[in-house]
Design a protein around this motif. Sequence first.
Motif, PDB file in Angstrom:
ATOM      1  N   GLU A  57       0.497  44.585  67.164  1.00 31.38           N
ATOM      2  CA  GLU A  57       1.979  43.870  67.447  1.00 31.38           C
ATOM      3  C   GLU A  57       2.893  44.026  68.161  1.00 31.38           C
ATOM      4  OE1 GLU A  57       3.306  42.483  63.439  1.00 31.38           O
ATOM      5  OE2 GLU A  57       3.914  44.450  63.428  1.00 31.38           O
ATOM      6  N   PHE A  58       3.632  43.513  68.868  1.00 28.94           N
ATOM      7  CA  PHE A  58       4.344  43.396  69.758  1.00 28.94           C
ATOM      8  C   PHE A  58       5.728  43.943  68.836  1.00 28.94           C
ATOM      9  CE2 PHE A  58       8.165  43.510  72.840  1.00 28.94           C
ATOM     10  CZ  PHE A  58       8.953  42.459  72.695  1.00 28.94           C
ATOM     11  N   VAL A  59       6.624  44.992  69.240  1.00 25.48           N
ATOM     12  CA  VAL A  59       8.096  45.622  68.478  1.00 25.48           C
ATOM     13  C   VAL A  59       9.137  45.434  69.204  1.00 25.48           C
ATOM     14  CG1 VAL A  59       8.867  47.221  67.510  1.00 25.48           C
ATOM     15  CG2 VAL A  59       6.730  46.882  67.344  1.00 25.48           C
ATOM     16  N   ALA A  60       9.507  45.660  70.761  1.00 24.22           N
ATOM     17  CA  ALA A  60      10.957  45.708  71.412  1.00 24.22           C
ATOM     18  C   ALA A  60       9.896  45.678  73.099  1.00 24.22           C
ATOM     19  CB  ALA A  60      11.429  46.845  71.506  1.00 24.22           C
ATOM     20  N   SER A  61      10.057  45.116  74.068  1.00 21.00           N
ATOM     21  CA  SER A  61      10.300  45.742  75.526  1.00 21.00           C
ATOM     22  C   SER A  61      11.574  45.073  75.548  1.00 21.00           C
ATOM     23  CB  SER A  61       9.320  44.394  76.106  1.00 21.00           C
ATOM     24  OG  SER A  61      10.099  43.238  76.663  1.00 21.00           O
TER      25      SER A  61
ATOM     26  N   THR B  36      16.789  43.289  77.554  1.00 14.10           N
ATOM     27  CA  THR B  36      15.547  44.067  75.915  1.00 14.10           C
ATOM     28  C   THR B  36      15.277  42.208  75.119  1.00 14.10           C
ATOM     29  OG1 THR B  36      17.210  44.390  74.996  1.00 14.10           O
ATOM     30  CG2 THR B  36      16.194  46.063  76.403  1.00 14.10           C
ATOM     31  N   TYR B  37      13.905  42.879  74.563  1.00 13.63           N
ATOM     32  CA  TYR B  37      13.555  41.504  73.187  1.00 13.63           C
ATOM     33  C   TYR B  37      13.037  42.207  71.846  1.00 13.63           C
ATOM     34  CZ  TYR B  37      13.337  38.427  77.315  1.00 13.63           C
ATOM     35  OH  TYR B  37      13.711  37.366  78.149  1.00 13.63           O
ATOM     36  N   TYR B  38      13.201  41.782  71.012  1.00 15.17           N
ATOM     37  CA  TYR B  38      12.260  42.376  69.770  1.00 15.17           C
ATOM     38  C   TYR B  38      12.012  42.035  69.168  1.00 15.17           C
ATOM     39  CZ  TYR B  38      16.514  45.853  70.881  1.00 15.17           C
ATOM     40  OH  TYR B  38      16.841  46.939  71.683  1.00 15.17           O
ATOM     41  N   GLU B  39      11.237  42.624  68.223  1.00 19.34           N
ATOM     42  CA  GLU B  39      10.516  41.496  67.206  1.00 19.34           C
ATOM     43  C   GLU B  39      11.882  41.495  65.657  1.00 19.34           C
ATOM     44  OE1 GLU B  39       7.971  40.383  63.620  1.00 19.34           O
ATOM     45  OE2 GLU B  39       9.252  41.960  64.010  1.00 19.34           O
ATOM     46  N   ASP B  40      11.673  39.781  65.481  1.00 14.06           N
ATOM     47  CA  ASP B  40      12.563  39.713  64.817  1.00 14.06           C
ATOM     48  C   ASP B  40      12.810  40.778  63.241  1.00 14.06           C
ATOM     49  OD1 ASP B  40      11.664  35.877  64.766  1.00 14.06           O
ATOM     50  OD2 ASP B  40      13.078  37.438  65.822  1.00 14.06           O
ATOM     51  N   SER B  41      11.724  41.205  62.813  1.00 15.95           N
ATOM     52  CA  SER B  41      11.572  41.743  62.055  1.00 15.95           C
ATOM     53  C   SER B  41      12.519  43.531  62.266  1.00 15.95           C
ATOM     54  CB  SER B  41      10.491  42.291  61.611  1.00 15.95           C
ATOM     55  OG  SER B  41       9.703  43.230  61.821  1.00 15.95           O
TER      56      SER B  41
ATOM     57  N   THR C 146      16.569  50.063  68.192  1.00 14.62           N
ATOM     58  CA  THR C 146      16.834  49.943  69.884  1.00 14.62           C
ATOM     59  C   THR C 146      15.718  50.467  71.050  1.00 14.62           C
ATOM     60  OG1 THR C 146      18.448  49.676  68.724  1.00 14.62           O
ATOM     61  CG2 THR C 146      18.906  50.527  71.439  1.00 14.62           C
ATOM     62  N   ILE C 147      15.674  49.877  71.447  1.00 12.70           N
ATOM     63  CA  ILE C 147      14.842  49.727  72.522  1.00 12.70           C
ATOM     64  C   ILE C 147      15.640  50.816  73.930  1.00 12.70           C
ATOM     65  CG2 ILE C 147      14.544  47.838  74.100  1.00 12.70           C
ATOM     66  CD1 ILE C 147      11.763  48.816  74.620  1.00 12.70           C
TER      67      ILE C 147
ATOM     68  N   THR D 122       8.720  40.700  82.884  1.00  7.66           N
ATOM     69  CA  THR D 122       7.938  39.531  82.394  1.00  7.66           C
ATOM     70  C   THR D 122       7.711  38.844  81.435  1.00  7.66           C
ATOM     71  OG1 THR D 122       5.899  39.588  81.973  1.00  7.66           O
ATOM     72  CG2 THR D 122       6.749  41.441  81.115  1.00  7.66           C
ATOM     73  N   PRO D 123       7.884  37.300  81.662  1.00  7.95           N
ATOM     74  CA  PRO D 123       8.062  36.144  80.700  1.00  7.95           C
ATOM     75  C   PRO D 123       6.875  36.883  79.418  1.00  7.95           C
ATOM     76  CG  PRO D 123       7.680  35.303  82.057  1.00  7.95           C
ATOM     77  CD  PRO D 123       7.757  36.802  82.794  1.00  7.95           C
ATOM     78  N   ARG D 124       6.180  37.666  79.176  1.00  8.23           N
ATOM     79  CA  ARG D 124       4.829  37.458  78.286  1.00  8.23           C
ATOM     80  C   ARG D 124       4.916  38.825  78.029  1.00  8.23           C
ATOM     81  NH1 ARG D 124      -0.363  37.298  81.735  1.00  8.23           N
ATOM     82  NH2 ARG D 124      -0.799  37.460  79.641  1.00  8.23           N
ATOM     83  N   TYR D 125       6.196  39.527  77.451  1.00 10.51           N
ATOM     84  CA  TYR D 125       6.651  41.204  77.192  1.00 10.51           C
ATOM     85  C   TYR D 125       5.811  40.827  75.657  1.00 10.51           C
ATOM     86  CZ  TYR D 125      10.037  37.974  74.908  1.00 10.51           C
ATOM     87  OH  TYR D 125      11.203  37.264  73.960  1.00 10.51           O
TER      88      TYR D 125
END
Length: 126
Positions: free
Chosen positions: A46-50, A58-63, A69-70, A104-107
Amino acid sequence: QVQLVESGGGLVQAGGSLRLSCAASGRTFTSYTMGWFRQAPGKEREFVASISGSGRTTYYEDSVKGRFTISRDNAKNTVYLQMNSLKPEDTAVYYCAARLATYTPRYYDTNAYDYWGQGTQVTVSS
């Protein structure tokens, strides 16, 4: 071709912190969107951060929002994941990934990434 090597995993008590590092080979590190993913036993990756190539997006998974912090140091070809307030449910193998695109929008999509590291185990005890 990019090679990714993660480090920094380990065993920590709940509430503790760890910092993961991912060192990338090559001379065009800023051309890559970097991501962190995790996989717990019996679960899908599963995704965590990008983070974008420039580091500005930067993007983060909600949890993990507010706890993880990336960041990246493009001079060192390294991306980091600072993990604070760790919980037992954060226990997983953490993987670093790279996509040849500055953004990328599909991060969040594992299929969007071109290169993967070998993973580093993070275990959080209660």
